[in-house]
Design a protein around this motif. Sequence first.
Motif, PDB file in Angstrom:
ATOM      1  N   LYS A   1      31.991   4.560  43.242  1.00  0.00           N
ATOM      2  CA  LYS A   1      31.791   5.958  42.866  1.00  0.00           C
ATOM      3  C   LYS A   1      32.815   6.383  41.814  1.00  0.00           C
ATOM      4  CE  LYS A   1      30.990   9.413  45.811  1.00  0.00           C
ATOM      5  NZ  LYS A   1      31.183  10.486  46.811  1.00  0.00           N
ATOM      6  N   GLU A   2      34.063   5.979  42.009  1.00  0.00           N
ATOM      7  CA  GLU A   2      35.117   6.352  41.061  1.00  0.00           C
ATOM      8  C   GLU A   2      34.857   5.751  39.684  1.00  0.00           C
ATOM      9  OE1 GLU A   2      35.612   5.094  44.077  1.00  0.00           O
ATOM     10  OE2 GLU A   2      36.199   6.983  45.062  1.00  0.00           O
ATOM     11  N   GLU A   3      34.417   4.486  39.665  1.00  0.00           N
ATOM     12  CA  GLU A   3      34.173   3.814  38.388  1.00  0.00           C
ATOM     13  C   GLU A   3      33.004   4.436  37.633  1.00  0.00           C
ATOM     14  OE1 GLU A   3      35.569  -0.800  39.132  1.00  0.00           O
ATOM     15  OE2 GLU A   3      33.714  -0.099  40.062  1.00  0.00           O
ATOM     16  N   ILE A   4      31.912   4.682  38.337  1.00  0.00           N
ATOM     17  CA  ILE A   4      30.741   5.220  37.659  1.00  0.00           C
ATOM     18  C   ILE A   4      30.982   6.659  37.213  1.00  0.00           C
ATOM     19  CG2 ILE A   4      29.400   6.203  39.595  1.00  0.00           C
ATOM     20  CD1 ILE A   4      26.980   4.646  38.426  1.00  0.00           C
ATOM     21  N   THR A   5      31.802   7.392  37.962  1.00  0.00           N
ATOM     22  CA  THR A   5      32.174   8.755  37.557  1.00  0.00           C
ATOM     23  C   THR A   5      32.978   8.721  36.266  1.00  0.00           C
ATOM     24  OG1 THR A   5      32.186   9.539  39.850  1.00  0.00           O
ATOM     25  CG2 THR A   5      33.413  10.849  38.235  1.00  0.00           C
ATOM     26  N   GLN A   6      33.910   7.791  36.168  1.00  0.00           N
ATOM     27  CA  GLN A   6      34.720   7.673  34.957  1.00  0.00           C
ATOM     28  C   GLN A   6      33.863   7.280  33.757  1.00  0.00           C
ATOM     29  OE1 GLN A   6      37.754   8.598  34.416  1.00  0.00           O
ATOM     30  NE2 GLN A   6      37.782   7.889  32.285  1.00  0.00           N
ATOM     31  N   VAL A   7      32.932   6.348  33.974  1.00  0.00           N
ATOM     32  CA  VAL A   7      32.029   5.937  32.890  1.00  0.00           C
ATOM     33  C   VAL A   7      31.228   7.138  32.383  1.00  0.00           C
ATOM     34  CG1 VAL A   7      29.971   4.576  32.347  1.00  0.00           C
ATOM     35  CG2 VAL A   7      31.838   3.537  33.637  1.00  0.00           C
ATOM     36  N   LEU A   8      30.720   7.946  33.308  1.00  0.00           N
ATOM     37  CA  LEU A   8      29.905   9.100  32.912  1.00  0.00           C
ATOM     38  C   LEU A   8      30.752  10.156  32.206  1.00  0.00           C
ATOM     39  CD1 LEU A   8      26.957  10.022  33.111  1.00  0.00           C
ATOM     40  CD2 LEU A   8      27.617  11.388  35.092  1.00  0.00           C
ATOM     41  N   ARG A   9      31.984  10.364  32.670  1.00  0.00           N
ATOM     42  CA  ARG A   9      32.859  11.347  32.012  1.00  0.00           C
ATOM     43  C   ARG A   9      33.100  10.957  30.551  1.00  0.00           C
ATOM     44  NH1 ARG A   9      35.240  15.142  35.205  1.00  0.00           N
ATOM     45  NH2 ARG A   9      35.508  14.711  37.445  1.00  0.00           N
TER      46      ARG A   9
ATOM     47  N   ALA B   1      31.209   9.076  28.660  1.00  0.00           N
ATOM     48  CA  ALA B   1      29.950   9.206  27.914  1.00  0.00           C
ATOM     49  C   ALA B   1      29.659  10.659  27.604  1.00  0.00           C
ATOM     50  CB  ALA B   1      28.809   8.595  28.717  1.00  0.00           C
ATOM     51  N   TYR B   2      29.897  11.527  28.587  1.00  0.00           N
ATOM     52  CA  TYR B   2      29.631  12.958  28.386  1.00  0.00           C
ATOM     53  C   TYR B   2      30.545  13.548  27.320  1.00  0.00           C
ATOM     54  CZ  TYR B   2      29.482  17.969  29.160  1.00  0.00           C
ATOM     55  OH  TYR B   2      29.378  19.320  28.971  1.00  0.00           O
ATOM     56  N   ALA B   3      31.790  13.126  27.297  1.00  0.00           N
ATOM     57  CA  ALA B   3      32.727  13.629  26.285  1.00  0.00           C
ATOM     58  C   ALA B   3      32.202  13.342  24.881  1.00  0.00           C
ATOM     59  CB  ALA B   3      34.106  13.001  26.484  1.00  0.00           C
ATOM     60  N   TYR B   4      31.561  12.177  24.718  1.00  0.00           N
ATOM     61  CA  TYR B   4      31.018  11.812  23.403  1.00  0.00           C
ATOM     62  C   TYR B   4      29.728  12.564  23.102  1.00  0.00           C
ATOM     63  CZ  TYR B   4      29.215   9.126  19.499  1.00  0.00           C
ATOM     64  OH  TYR B   4      28.716   8.776  18.266  1.00  0.00           O
ATOM     65  N   THR B   5      28.802  12.617  24.064  1.00  0.00           N
ATOM     66  CA  THR B   5      27.507  13.248  23.800  1.00  0.00           C
ATOM     67  C   THR B   5      27.652  14.750  23.566  1.00  0.00           C
ATOM     68  OG1 THR B   5      27.102  13.456  26.198  1.00  0.00           O
ATOM     69  CG2 THR B   5      26.184  11.529  25.071  1.00  0.00           C
ATOM     70  N   SER B   6      28.499  15.415  24.345  1.00  0.00           N
ATOM     71  CA  SER B   6      28.660  16.858  24.185  1.00  0.00           C
ATOM     72  C   SER B   6      29.305  17.206  22.840  1.00  0.00           C
ATOM     73  CB  SER B   6      29.514  17.421  25.325  1.00  0.00           C
ATOM     74  OG  SER B   6      30.811  16.831  25.336  1.00  0.00           O
ATOM     75  N   LYS B   7      30.164  16.329  22.359  1.00  0.00           N
ATOM     76  CA  LYS B   7      30.835  16.555  21.077  1.00  0.00           C
ATOM     77  C   LYS B   7      29.899  16.316  19.904  1.00  0.00           C
ATOM     78  CE  LYS B   7      34.865  14.987  18.393  1.00  0.00           C
ATOM     79  NZ  LYS B   7      36.028  14.052  18.382  1.00  0.00           N
ATOM     80  N   ASN B   8      28.879  15.481  20.097  1.00  0.00           N
ATOM     81  CA  ASN B   8      28.027  15.065  18.982  1.00  0.00           C
ATOM     82  C   ASN B   8      26.587  15.568  19.076  1.00  0.00           C
ATOM     83  OD1 ASN B   8      29.679  12.950  17.249  1.00  0.00           O
ATOM     84  ND2 ASN B   8      30.195  12.567  19.401  1.00  0.00           N
ATOM     85  N   GLY B   9      26.351  16.567  19.907  1.00  0.00           N
ATOM     86  CA  GLY B   9      25.036  17.189  19.970  1.00  0.00           C
ATOM     87  C   GLY B   9      23.949  16.309  20.559  1.00  0.00           C
TER      88      GLY B   9
END
Length: 449
Positions: free
Chosen positions: A340-348, A350-358
């Motif tokens: 759970k910790e690993e997949i949460t970190q992976v998603l965080r 990914a989200y940091a990149y997608t939210s920044k780039n529309g």
Amino acid sequence: MIKLKEYLKTVDRVYHTTLNPKGPGCVRVHLVPPKKCKVGIPWVAIINGYYVLPIQTSWAVLLSIFIDTLNETEGVPFESMDEIIHNTTLIAKKIFDKTNEKLMRKDLKEMLQVFEDIAKGKTPTTEIGFMTLAKYGKFMSAPHRMDLMVSSMSRDGAWNCNQKCIHCYAGEELMANTEELSTADWFKIIDELRQARVPAVTFTGGEPTIRKDLVELIDHAKWFVTRLNTNGILLSEDLCKRLYDASLDSVQITFYSNQKEIHNLLVGGNHYDETIEGIKNAINAHLDVSVNTPLCVLNKNYKETIEFLSKLGVKYFTCSGLIPTGNAKLEESSSTKLSKEEITQVLREAYAYTSKNGLELSFTSPGWIDDSVLTSMKMVVPSCGACLSNMAIAPNGNVLPCQSWLFEEALGNILETKWNNIWNSKRCKGQRKYAMKNERVCPLKKEVL
């Protein structure tokens, strides 16, 4: 003059139209009545097969009349709806004789504006009501989406899929050696699903592009919102053009990693270049493309994969944990499972990149990540939808709770059993009850990771 109660007795179908068909902002509307139409029981408007909006009875009737009136034309853009709206209110006045026509026009325009905002990715200015499927489930007569598994994993004793993914949920005996239905049988099933009030279908497998009649099947399903789930290997320029001409609404391509050796390892073959070419062809054909990635230890550089794909023109991304069924139960797959910790970190990351780039990103596995984490990233919190929002039909016509649920006896065969008997069977109702509790854990795995 027609009374409202009398009108509701005549409702026996889903109302469907396409607003602004030549875009931009094209939107498919399916107005689904409840199992029993009565005053006070809401309907749902399903926008582009994804957004589900509750509609109170009088607005729903007004919208149903509008849809029938609009469908008598060849479709008009949002800005040219005045005559259609005027004609709608003239008909509606026979039901709502005490309602001011000006108010009806205002209500109808308000609904259409909400649909337009949703279609263009805007936040509607009008407040939208909220009703969970947990509360609405008792009014439903069918799921909102049916996954059509049109191809089997093996056929005539030989492996039929063009990949051997180590995480494949369909690597069960139920899918292996399952006889595939004919084109005519799938036509019957598609017609039956329309009668059953299912508004969206997804063509999946196995690998659906192996079927030579895939474009025919999608073309036959134009009334529905149609999706295609594929590994992308066979998405040639010609096939993508024919899929576009058949009005395919969207295609989801599975891609594991921007690192060639990792992707090829996970799909069990040397198909990286073919999948990349398929993604490019789908984008160039103006298909609505999203890319899905099941996450594991080997591809936890997911942010880099998104960055790579975004440069190809991909804007929509989904990811998931490993579904513990089929091949994913075997050691080769389960040993690569993220915590759970690993997949949460992976998603965080990914989200940091997608939210920044529309870009848009969603996570689809219930129970893998804490609700609060997903909410903080403004993502929809996934929950089990088996026998509620979605179900599946196997290559031989057997109906399943969902496309990953391959280990138990089917709920019935769509070509042999009446739909109402399947939907109201003890097992189907039992699973629907589970899903209506808003359970955050997939029932295919017994504990939260």
